[in-house]
Design a protein around this motif. Structure first.
Motif, mmCIF file in Angstrom:
data_model
loop_
_atom_site.group_PDB
_atom_site.id
_atom_site.type_symbol
_atom_site.label_atom_id
_atom_site.label_comp_id
_atom_site.label_asym_id
_atom_site.label_seq_id
_atom_site.Cartn_x
_atom_site.Cartn_y
_atom_site.Cartn_z
ATOM 1 N N LYS A 158 47.650 36.676 35.182
ATOM 2 C CA LYS A 158 47.182 36.820 33.799
ATOM 3 C C LYS A 158 46.553 38.185 33.575
ATOM 4 O O LYS A 158 46.333 38.603 32.439
ATOM 5 C CB LYS A 158 46.174 35.720 33.465
ATOM 6 C CG LYS A 158 46.723 34.303 33.567
ATOM 7 C CD LYS A 158 45.640 33.293 33.255
ATOM 8 C CE LYS A 158 46.176 31.865 33.376
ATOM 9 N NZ LYS A 158 46.556 31.530 34.755
ATOM 10 N N ILE A 159 46.237 38.876 34.681
ATOM 11 C CA ILE A 159 45.602 40.193 34.596
ATOM 12 C C ILE A 159 45.892 40.949 35.885
ATOM 13 O O ILE A 159 46.024 40.344 36.959
ATOM 14 C CB ILE A 159 44.075 40.060 34.367
ATOM 15 C CG1 ILE A 159 43.434 41.423 34.107
ATOM 16 C CG2 ILE A 159 43.403 39.359 35.534
ATOM 17 C CD1 ILE A 159 41.976 41.336 33.668
ATOM 18 N N ILE A 209 36.116 37.726 33.275
ATOM 19 C CA ILE A 209 37.551 37.933 33.100
ATOM 20 C C ILE A 209 38.121 37.229 31.868
ATOM 21 O O ILE A 209 38.943 37.833 31.143
ATOM 22 C CB ILE A 209 38.316 37.549 34.386
ATOM 23 C CG1 ILE A 209 37.973 38.554 35.486
ATOM 24 C CG2 ILE A 209 39.817 37.532 34.142
ATOM 25 C CD1 ILE A 209 38.638 38.301 36.811
ATOM 26 N N PRO A 210 37.726 35.975 31.559
ATOM 27 C CA PRO A 210 38.261 35.365 30.332
ATOM 28 C C PRO A 210 37.910 36.151 29.069
ATOM 29 O O PRO A 210 38.609 36.056 28.059
ATOM 30 C CB PRO A 210 37.591 33.981 30.313
ATOM 31 C CG PRO A 210 37.317 33.686 31.745
ATOM 32 C CD PRO A 210 36.929 35.008 32.344
ATOM 33 N N ALA A 211 36.826 36.928 29.112
ATOM 34 C CA ALA A 211 36.477 37.778 27.973
ATOM 35 C C ALA A 211 37.190 39.129 28.051
ATOM 36 O O ALA A 211 37.538 39.727 27.028
ATOM 37 C CB ALA A 211 34.964 37.996 27.927
ATOM 38 N N VAL A 212 37.425 39.600 29.280
ATOM 39 C CA VAL A 212 38.068 40.903 29.471
ATOM 40 C C VAL A 212 39.547 40.853 29.094
ATOM 41 O O VAL A 212 40.075 41.805 28.499
ATOM 42 C CB VAL A 212 37.898 41.368 30.935
ATOM 43 C CG1 VAL A 212 38.799 42.563 31.241
ATOM 44 C CG2 VAL A 212 36.447 41.728 31.218
ATOM 45 N N ILE A 213 40.229 39.754 29.405
ATOM 46 C CA ILE A 213 41.670 39.656 29.137
ATOM 47 C C ILE A 213 41.992 39.867 27.650
ATOM 48 O O ILE A 213 42.814 40.732 27.311
ATOM 49 C CB ILE A 213 42.237 38.322 29.658
ATOM 50 C CG1 ILE A 213 42.246 38.320 31.191
ATOM 51 C CG2 ILE A 213 43.656 38.100 29.125
ATOM 52 C CD1 ILE A 213 42.677 37.006 31.812
ATOM 53 N N PRO A 214 41.364 39.110 26.724
ATOM 54 C CA PRO A 214 41.673 39.358 25.296
ATOM 55 C C PRO A 214 41.225 40.733 24.816
ATOM 56 O O PRO A 214 41.864 41.329 23.935
ATOM 57 C CB PRO A 214 40.925 38.241 24.563
ATOM 58 C CG PRO A 214 39.902 37.746 25.521
ATOM 59 C CD PRO A 214 40.470 37.956 26.885
ATOM 60 N N ALA A 262 37.136 35.568 42.828
ATOM 61 C CA ALA A 262 37.175 35.225 41.407
ATOM 62 C C ALA A 262 38.390 35.855 40.732
ATOM 63 O O ALA A 262 39.090 35.214 39.942
ATOM 64 C CB ALA A 262 35.893 35.682 40.720
ATOM 65 N N PHE A 263 38.653 37.111 41.058
ATOM 66 C CA PHE A 263 39.788 37.816 40.451
ATOM 67 C C PHE A 263 41.102 37.143 40.825
ATOM 68 O O PHE A 263 42.029 37.060 40.010
ATOM 69 C CB PHE A 263 39.795 39.275 40.899
ATOM 70 C CG PHE A 263 40.795 40.126 40.179
ATOM 71 C CD1 PHE A 263 40.568 40.548 38.880
ATOM 72 C CD2 PHE A 263 41.981 40.507 40.795
ATOM 73 C CE1 PHE A 263 41.501 41.327 38.197
ATOM 74 C CE2 PHE A 263 42.910 41.290 40.134
ATOM 75 C CZ PHE A 263 42.672 41.690 38.827
ATOM 76 N N LEU A 264 41.193 36.628 42.052
ATOM 77 C CA LEU A 264 42.413 35.971 42.511
ATOM 78 C C LEU A 264 42.759 34.741 41.676
ATOM 79 O O LEU A 264 43.933 34.375 41.557
ATOM 80 C CB LEU A 264 42.271 35.569 43.987
ATOM 81 C CG LEU A 264 42.786 36.574 45.021
ATOM 82 C CD1 LEU A 264 42.370 36.160 46.426
ATOM 83 C CD2 LEU A 264 44.303 36.709 44.926
ATOM 84 N N LEU A 265 41.751 34.096 41.108
ATOM 85 C CA LEU A 265 42.007 32.931 40.262
ATOM 86 C C LEU A 265 42.892 33.291 39.069
ATOM 87 O O LEU A 265 43.626 32.450 38.546
ATOM 88 C CB LEU A 265 40.687 32.342 39.756
ATOM 89 C CG LEU A 265 39.749 31.730 40.804
ATOM 90 C CD1 LEU A 265 38.458 31.264 40.140
ATOM 91 C CD2 LEU A 265 40.431 30.566 41.527
ATOM 92 N N PHE A 266 42.812 34.557 38.644
ATOM 93 C CA PHE A 266 43.566 35.015 37.474
ATOM 94 C C PHE A 266 44.722 35.948 37.844
ATOM 95 O O PHE A 266 45.536 36.287 36.988
ATOM 96 C CB PHE A 266 42.635 35.754 36.509
ATOM 97 C CG PHE A 266 41.443 34.937 36.073
ATOM 98 C CD1 PHE A 266 41.508 34.131 34.951
ATOM 99 C CD2 PHE A 266 40.264 34.967 36.803
ATOM 100 C CE1 PHE A 266 40.420 33.380 34.544
ATOM 101 C CE2 PHE A 266 39.164 34.211 36.406
ATOM 102 C CZ PHE A 266 39.242 33.416 35.280
ATOM 103 N N ASN A 267 44.756 36.359 39.121
ATOM 104 C CA ASN A 267 45.712 37.378 39.546
ATOM 105 C C ASN A 267 46.863 36.821 40.371
ATOM 106 O O ASN A 267 47.845 37.509 40.607
ATOM 107 C CB ASN A 267 44.965 38.464 40.339
ATOM 108 C CG ASN A 267 45.831 39.637 40.734
ATOM 109 O OD1 ASN A 267 45.914 39.994 41.903
ATOM 110 N ND2 ASN A 267 46.488 40.256 39.769
ATOM 111 N N GLY A 324 42.003 45.493 35.089
ATOM 112 C CA GLY A 324 41.049 44.423 35.363
ATOM 113 C C GLY A 324 40.103 44.744 36.512
ATOM 114 O O GLY A 324 39.123 44.029 36.730
ATOM 115 N N GLY A 325 40.402 45.817 37.224
ATOM 116 C CA GLY A 325 39.506 46.241 38.304
ATOM 117 C C GLY A 325 38.107 46.540 37.799
ATOM 118 O O GLY A 325 37.147 46.505 38.580
#
Length: 330
Positions: free
Chosen positions: A224-225, A22-27, A214-219, A56-57
């Protein structure tokens, strides 16, 4: 065939793969300008979400597939569920692409979306029909601990369940962390069912839980995504195809009550608006806004409050689901 240890391994693999991705997918999504288009008629608090990376799915689905790959040999049930998940992922991706890239806010037209869903449903039905033992038309009835043979009514019920749940999960995805968190609880519940039934689906369910955690950490708020329709359609397909293989769509209706309520709120709102417009010349609404999570926002609740409330409802529903299936655990 598989035990809880296998499910935990799958969970951890999917979790770390998704956390790394995800940190690579966001940018990447930002560079591609795959940002959320917020409807102007939606809650005003959502306007600040404009441009937040969506779709992000893709990271969720890839993580599930990578972790599941270790448990697919001699496991046709898992393969069927993953292929169905992939089919719905493609529908969601097309819908997102039209919204984000082509700037058409409504995405796929309703008729095209339904036709594509029917095609995926037909593919999964073919697996059910031609698998060893043929088509099993029995479904488990919770609280009565019996199996009900639907006979010729199985196929229309199957299509109704598949399409209804997939769209229900999609409607639930409207607030930071809502759909992903609710779905973690639902799939975790089914992991215990799979463990009790010694189901070969257990490790891929573990993979789905790991990817979602893992996705919840950013969602979680502020997200953030977003998973987009790519993720929500994929998760809907994963959940309902798993429940159907387990012969437990009625159990899913209990533990996934949020999906059903979200879907019904949209159907009721649209029907009532059209009915009153035809009868009175002016469309009226039952809810301040649909799906129903937006109704609570319009009533003054914060996003985090709505999400917490829906989590609690789902957790209680899972406890009720356990009471309804306790015969499987003795």
């Amino acid at each position: 065939m598989f035990d809880l240890t296998d499910a935990i391994y799958a969970l951890l693999i999917a979790f770390f793969v998704c956390v790394a991705m995800i940190p690579a997918v966001i940018p990447l999504l930002r560079r591609l300008k795959f940002g959320q288009n917020v409807r102007q008629e939606g809650p005003k608090s959502h306007l600040k979400k404009q441009g937040t990376p969506t779709m992000g799915g893709i990271a969720i689905v890839i993580s599930i597939f990578i972790a599941s790959a270790f448990f697919l040999r001699g496991n046709p049930q898992a393969v069927a569920v993953l292929l169905t998940t992939l089919g719905f992922t493609c529908i969601g991706f097309i819908d997102d692409y039209i919204k984000v890239v082509m700037k058409r806010s409504l995405g796929l037209r309703a008729k095209a979306k339904i036709i594509m869903q029917f095609i995926v449903c037909a593919g999964f039905w073919m697996y059910l029909f031609f698998r060893d033992g043929g088509l099993n038309t029995e479904i488990y009835v919770p609280f009565f601990n019996v199996f009900w043979d639907l006979g010729i009514w199985y196929t229309p019920f199957y299509v109704f369940a598949m399409v209804g749940i997939v769209n229900g999960v999609n409607e639930t995805d409207g607030i930071d962390g809502l759909s992903s968190g609710v779905t973690v609880l639902v799939i975790a519940f089914f992991m215990f069912i799979m463990l009790a039934l010694d189901s070969p689906l257990l490790p891929i369910a573990g993979a789905a839980v790991g990817a979602l955690l893992a996705f919840l950490l950013f969602n979680t708020h502020p997200a953030k995504i977003f998973m987009g329709d790519t993720g929500s359609f994929a998760l809907g397909g994963f959940i309902v195809s798993s429940a159907i293989i387990l012969q437990m769509p009625l159990v899913l209706a209990v533990v996934g009550i949020i999906y059903i309520v979200e879907n019904l709120s949209v159907i009721i709102q649209v029907y009532w608006f059209k009915y009153t417009k035809k009868k009175y010349g002016e469309g009226r609404r039952i809810f301040k806004m649909a799906p129903i999570h937006h109704h609570f926002e319009e009533m003054g609740m914060k996003e985090t409050q709505v999400v917490s409330m829906f989590y609690v409802i789902t957790a209680i529903a899972c406890l009720v689901g356990y009471l309804g299936t306790r015969g499987l655990f003795v």
